[in-house]
Design a protein around this motif. Sequence first.
Motif, PDB file in Angstrom:
ATOM      1  N   ILE A 185       2.040  -3.703  -2.382  1.00 37.65           N
ATOM      2  CA  ILE A 185       1.104  -3.736  -3.498  1.00 37.65           C
ATOM      3  C   ILE A 185       1.835  -3.213  -4.722  1.00 37.65           C
ATOM      4  O   ILE A 185       2.625  -2.268  -4.629  1.00 37.65           O
ATOM      5  CB  ILE A 185      -0.175  -2.902  -3.234  1.00 37.65           C
ATOM      6  CG1 ILE A 185      -1.156  -3.024  -4.405  1.00 37.65           C
ATOM      7  CG2 ILE A 185       0.174  -1.454  -2.933  1.00 37.65           C
ATOM      8  CD1 ILE A 185      -2.507  -2.359  -4.167  1.00 37.65           C
ATOM      9  N   SER A 186       1.591  -3.831  -5.866  1.00 34.02           N
ATOM     10  CA  SER A 186       2.064  -3.335  -7.149  1.00 34.02           C
ATOM     11  C   SER A 186       0.843  -2.826  -7.897  1.00 34.02           C
ATOM     12  O   SER A 186      -0.064  -3.592  -8.211  1.00 34.02           O
ATOM     13  CB  SER A 186       2.763  -4.451  -7.939  1.00 34.02           C
ATOM     14  OG  SER A 186       3.210  -3.951  -9.180  1.00 34.02           O
TER      15      SER A 186
ATOM     16  N   GLU B 286       3.473   1.168 -10.183  1.00 35.63           N
ATOM     17  CA  GLU B 286       4.035   1.784  -8.975  1.00 35.63           C
ATOM     18  C   GLU B 286       3.884   0.784  -7.835  1.00 35.63           C
ATOM     19  O   GLU B 286       2.812   0.213  -7.645  1.00 35.63           O
ATOM     20  CB  GLU B 286       3.324   3.091  -8.635  1.00 35.63           C
ATOM     21  CG  GLU B 286       3.909   3.779  -7.409  1.00 35.63           C
ATOM     22  CD  GLU B 286       3.317   5.149  -7.149  1.00 35.63           C
ATOM     23  OE1 GLU B 286       4.080   6.038  -6.729  1.00 35.63           O
ATOM     24  OE2 GLU B 286       2.092   5.336  -7.357  1.00 35.63           O
ATOM     25  N   VAL B 287       4.960   0.583  -7.082  1.00 39.01           N
ATOM     26  CA  VAL B 287       4.972  -0.360  -5.968  1.00 39.01           C
ATOM     27  C   VAL B 287       5.065   0.420  -4.662  1.00 39.01           C
ATOM     28  O   VAL B 287       5.880   1.339  -4.536  1.00 39.01           O
ATOM     29  CB  VAL B 287       6.168  -1.332  -6.087  1.00 39.01           C
ATOM     30  CG1 VAL B 287       6.274  -2.225  -4.852  1.00 39.01           C
ATOM     31  CG2 VAL B 287       6.053  -2.171  -7.353  1.00 39.01           C
ATOM     32  N   PHE B 288       4.222   0.055  -3.689  1.00 41.90           N
ATOM     33  CA  PHE B 288       4.322   0.547  -2.318  1.00 41.90           C
ATOM     34  C   PHE B 288       4.718  -0.648  -1.459  1.00 41.90           C
ATOM     35  O   PHE B 288       3.953  -1.608  -1.335  1.00 41.90           O
ATOM     36  CB  PHE B 288       2.989   1.112  -1.815  1.00 41.90           C
ATOM     37  CG  PHE B 288       2.420   2.238  -2.637  1.00 41.90           C
ATOM     38  CD1 PHE B 288       3.230   3.219  -3.172  1.00 41.90           C
ATOM     39  CD2 PHE B 288       1.055   2.302  -2.856  1.00 41.90           C
ATOM     40  CE1 PHE B 288       2.689   4.260  -3.915  1.00 41.90           C
ATOM     41  CE2 PHE B 288       0.499   3.337  -3.594  1.00 41.90           C
ATOM     42  CZ  PHE B 288       1.320   4.321  -4.125  1.00 41.90           C
ATOM     43  N   PHE B 289       5.900  -0.597  -0.848  1.00 46.42           N
ATOM     44  CA  PHE B 289       6.429  -1.680  -0.025  1.00 46.42           C
ATOM     45  C   PHE B 289       6.601  -1.133   1.381  1.00 46.42           C
ATOM     46  O   PHE B 289       7.392  -0.208   1.604  1.00 46.42           O
ATOM     47  CB  PHE B 289       7.780  -2.151  -0.589  1.00 46.42           C
ATOM     48  CG  PHE B 289       8.336  -3.374   0.074  1.00 46.42           C
ATOM     49  CD1 PHE B 289       8.138  -4.627  -0.483  1.00 46.42           C
ATOM     50  CD2 PHE B 289       9.060  -3.286   1.257  1.00 46.42           C
ATOM     51  CE1 PHE B 289       8.650  -5.764   0.125  1.00 46.42           C
ATOM     52  CE2 PHE B 289       9.579  -4.408   1.870  1.00 46.42           C
ATOM     53  CZ  PHE B 289       9.373  -5.654   1.306  1.00 46.42           C
ATOM     54  N   ILE B 290       5.845  -1.659   2.338  1.00 41.77           N
ATOM     55  CA  ILE B 290       5.852  -1.130   3.704  1.00 41.77           C
ATOM     56  C   ILE B 290       7.122  -1.579   4.419  1.00 41.77           C
ATOM     57  O   ILE B 290       7.433  -2.764   4.477  1.00 41.77           O
ATOM     58  CB  ILE B 290       4.615  -1.608   4.499  1.00 41.77           C
ATOM     59  CG1 ILE B 290       3.319  -1.370   3.711  1.00 41.77           C
ATOM     60  CG2 ILE B 290       4.576  -0.951   5.878  1.00 41.77           C
ATOM     61  CD1 ILE B 290       3.063   0.050   3.270  1.00 41.77           C
ATOM     62  N   LEU B 291       7.850  -0.613   4.965  1.00 42.53           N
ATOM     63  CA  LEU B 291       9.074  -0.893   5.718  1.00 42.53           C
ATOM     64  C   LEU B 291       8.826  -0.886   7.220  1.00 42.53           C
ATOM     65  O   LEU B 291       9.350  -1.717   7.951  1.00 42.53           O
ATOM     66  CB  LEU B 291      10.154   0.143   5.375  1.00 42.53           C
ATOM     67  CG  LEU B 291      10.572   0.197   3.913  1.00 42.53           C
ATOM     68  CD1 LEU B 291      11.477   1.400   3.683  1.00 42.53           C
ATOM     69  CD2 LEU B 291      11.252  -1.091   3.497  1.00 42.53           C
TER      70      LEU B 291
END
Length: 174
Positions: A126-127, A95-100
């Motif tokens: 983060i992956s 699961e990837v969290f990519f901050i926009l």
Amino acid sequence: MGTARHPRPPELENASLEEIMDRFVARFGDRVPDWNAFSDAHIEGYHRAQHRFIGAGASGKHNDAGIVPAYNFTLSIMLVPPGQGNAPHTHEVEEVFFILQGRCTVFVEDEAGTRVSRELGPWEMISCPAGVIHGYQNDTDEPCYLQVVLGRGRPDVAGFADQSLFDRREAHLG
């Protein structure tokens, strides 16, 4: 003229280009924030809204109208208000969290409760590998938007580390 080097999925073999565009384009303004997407979302500290784009994501809700069909991954945008986040959990896939927009603290932890955290800002990510307990928390006074990608078209429902939350997840789906 060009040559398609790979076959279309069977359900798209005879689809027109207009049909493909209609089904596979999604606009943020057309997404409805789902504040009830997750079984922990009603608990203080875990309030967040999911804007679904591709597939069901970790909520387990697979049949929402207007969602782009998922083949090998899911994608959604999360709105995380100040002081909110999600409960520590695992998935069977990455699961990837990519901050926009905004800032968010991401974490990984072990089964003994040892936690390592990092604050991330726009265009940082983060992956989280499969089976690693992870999550995020908005510790700022501004909302945070983050993109979430799961590495499967129909991922299993999040495996909450907290047994009481894990027990509630099936009731939430019903």
